[in-house]
Design a protein around this motif. Structure first.
Motif, mmCIF file in Angstrom:
data_model
loop_
_atom_site.group_PDB
_atom_site.id
_atom_site.type_symbol
_atom_site.label_atom_id
_atom_site.label_comp_id
_atom_site.label_asym_id
_atom_site.label_seq_id
_atom_site.Cartn_x
_atom_site.Cartn_y
_atom_site.Cartn_z
ATOM 1 N N ALA A 1 0.834 -1.209 0.000
ATOM 2 C CA ALA A 1 0.000 0.000 0.000
ATOM 3 C C ALA A 1 0.867 1.257 0.000
ATOM 4 O O ALA A 1 0.586 2.215 -0.736
ATOM 5 C CB ALA A 1 -0.936 -0.003 1.208
ATOM 6 N N VAL A 2 1.928 1.250 0.800
ATOM 7 C CA VAL A 2 2.817 2.418 0.842
ATOM 8 C C VAL A 2 3.534 2.595 -0.492
ATOM 9 O O VAL A 2 3.593 3.702 -1.047
ATOM 10 C CB VAL A 2 3.821 2.292 2.011
ATOM 11 N N ILE A 3 4.067 1.495 -1.014
ATOM 12 C CA ILE A 3 4.765 1.569 -2.311
ATOM 13 C C ILE A 3 3.790 2.010 -3.406
ATOM 14 O O ILE A 3 4.115 2.867 -4.239
ATOM 15 C CB ILE A 3 5.421 0.218 -2.655
ATOM 16 N N GLY A 4 2.596 1.426 -3.417
ATOM 17 C CA GLY A 4 1.610 1.798 -4.430
ATOM 18 C C GLY A 4 1.190 3.245 -4.323
ATOM 19 O O GLY A 4 1.046 3.938 -5.343
ATOM 20 N N PHE A 5 1.004 3.727 -3.098
ATOM 21 C CA PHE A 5 0.609 5.119 -2.912
ATOM 22 C C PHE A 5 1.703 6.064 -3.395
ATOM 23 O O PHE A 5 1.439 7.021 -4.130
ATOM 24 C CB PHE A 5 0.291 5.394 -1.444
ATOM 25 N N VAL A 6 2.947 5.806 -3.005
ATOM 26 C CA VAL A 6 4.058 6.677 -3.402
ATOM 27 C C VAL A 6 4.244 6.639 -4.922
ATOM 28 O O VAL A 6 4.389 7.694 -5.563
ATOM 29 C CB VAL A 6 5.353 6.276 -2.662
ATOM 30 N N TYR A 7 4.214 5.446 -5.502
ATOM 31 C CA TYR A 7 4.395 5.336 -6.954
ATOM 32 C C TYR A 7 3.250 6.019 -7.700
ATOM 33 O O TYR A 7 3.476 6.749 -8.674
ATOM 34 C CB TYR A 7 4.500 3.865 -7.357
ATOM 35 N N PHE B 1 -3.702 6.942 -10.173
ATOM 36 C CA PHE B 1 -4.242 6.176 -9.065
ATOM 37 C C PHE B 1 -4.392 4.695 -9.429
ATOM 38 O O PHE B 1 -4.334 3.822 -8.563
ATOM 39 C CB PHE B 1 -5.588 6.749 -8.626
ATOM 40 N N GLY B 2 -4.575 4.404 -10.686
ATOM 41 C CA GLY B 2 -4.733 3.017 -11.144
ATOM 42 C C GLY B 2 -3.543 2.152 -10.771
ATOM 43 O O GLY B 2 -3.703 0.985 -10.395
ATOM 44 N N TRP B 3 -2.340 2.712 -10.873
ATOM 45 C CA TRP B 3 -1.142 1.949 -10.511
ATOM 46 C C TRP B 3 -1.108 1.647 -9.017
ATOM 47 O O TRP B 3 -0.620 0.603 -8.604
ATOM 48 C CB TRP B 3 0.119 2.692 -10.941
ATOM 49 N N THR B 4 -1.637 2.543 -8.210
ATOM 50 C CA THR B 4 -1.732 2.285 -6.764
ATOM 51 C C THR B 4 -2.595 1.052 -6.516
ATOM 52 O O THR B 4 -2.227 0.169 -5.746
ATOM 53 C CB THR B 4 -2.334 3.503 -6.048
ATOM 54 N N VAL B 5 -3.719 0.990 -7.195
ATOM 55 C CA VAL B 5 -4.625 -0.148 -7.030
ATOM 56 C C VAL B 5 -3.966 -1.431 -7.520
ATOM 57 O O VAL B 5 -4.044 -2.479 -6.860
ATOM 58 C CB VAL B 5 -5.955 0.117 -7.770
ATOM 59 N N TYR B 6 -3.287 -1.392 -8.665
ATOM 60 C CA TYR B 6 -2.622 -2.581 -9.198
ATOM 61 C C TYR B 6 -1.550 -3.097 -8.241
ATOM 62 O O TYR B 6 -1.423 -4.306 -8.032
ATOM 63 C CB TYR B 6 -1.988 -2.290 -10.562
ATOM 64 N N ILE B 7 -0.778 -2.200 -7.671
ATOM 65 C CA ILE B 7 0.300 -2.609 -6.763
ATOM 66 C C ILE B 7 -0.277 -3.204 -5.480
ATOM 67 O O ILE B 7 0.218 -4.218 -4.977
ATOM 68 C CB ILE B 7 1.249 -1.430 -6.487
ATOM 69 N N VAL B 8 -1.339 -2.616 -4.949
ATOM 70 C CA VAL B 8 -1.969 -3.164 -3.741
ATOM 71 C C VAL B 8 -2.585 -4.534 -4.048
ATOM 72 O O VAL B 8 -2.469 -5.465 -3.242
ATOM 73 C CB VAL B 8 -3.022 -2.190 -3.180
ATOM 74 N N LEU B 9 -3.219 -4.683 -5.193
ATOM 75 C CA LEU B 9 -3.777 -5.982 -5.571
ATOM 76 C C LEU B 9 -2.684 -7.031 -5.766
ATOM 77 O O LEU B 9 -2.873 -8.201 -5.408
ATOM 78 C CB LEU B 9 -4.632 -5.853 -6.834
ATOM 79 N N ALA B 10 -1.556 -6.636 -6.328
ATOM 80 C CA ALA B 10 -0.437 -7.562 -6.475
ATOM 81 C C ALA B 10 0.095 -7.977 -5.102
ATOM 82 O O ALA B 10 0.408 -9.157 -4.869
ATOM 83 C CB ALA B 10 0.674 -6.925 -7.307
ATOM 84 N N GLY B 11 0.189 -7.032 -4.167
ATOM 85 C CA GLY B 11 0.599 -7.358 -2.805
ATOM 86 C C GLY B 11 -0.382 -8.295 -2.127
ATOM 87 O O GLY B 11 0.009 -9.213 -1.403
#
Length: 97
Positions: free
Chosen positions: A27-33, A40-50
Motif C-alpha cells: 500500500a505504501v509503495i503503491g501510494f508513493v508510486y 491512481f490506477g497503478w496504486t490499485v494494481y500494486i496493492v492488488l499484487a501485494g
C-alpha cells in the motif's frame, strides 16, 4: 487426522503478521508510486499484487506454519458395562408453576 492440513496457533499468528506486513508495504509503495506518476490506477494494481502475493504466502498450510503442533490428550476409553450419564441428566428437573 487433519494435522497436515492445519496450522498451529503460532503459525496462525505468523501468517497474520506476514499478511499484514505485505499489505502495508504494498500500500505504501503503491501510494508513493501512484503519487509520483499521478496515476491512481497503478496504486490499485500494486496493492492488488501485494494482496495476491500475501495470499499465496499465507493461505496454504506451509510447513513454516506447522512447527508447533498441539499435543492432544489421549482418548480415555469408556468404562465397560453401563453407559455413562451426564451430570445434568442425574439431577431432577423442577417444574415451574
Amino acid at each position: 487426522k487433519l494435522t497436515h492440513l492445519s496450522s498451529d496457533y503460532k503459525g496462525q499468528k505468523l501468517a497474520e503478521q506476514i499478511f499484514q506486513g505485505i499489505i502495508l508495504v504494498s500500500a505504501v509503495i503503491g501510494f508513493v508510486y501512484g503519487l509520483i506518476i499521478e496515476q491512481f490506477g497503478w496504486t490499485v494494481y500494486i496493492v492488488l499484487a501485494g494482496f495476491a502475493v500475501s495470499c499465496v504466502l499465507t493461505l496454504p498450510p506451509w510447513p513454516m506454519y506447522r512447527r508447533n503442533p498441539l499435543s492432544w490428550q489421549p482418548v480415555i476409553p469408556e468404562s465397560s458395562g453401563e453407559p455413562s450419564q451426564k451430570p445434568q441428566e442425574t439431577t431432577k428437573k423442577k417444574k415451574h408453576k
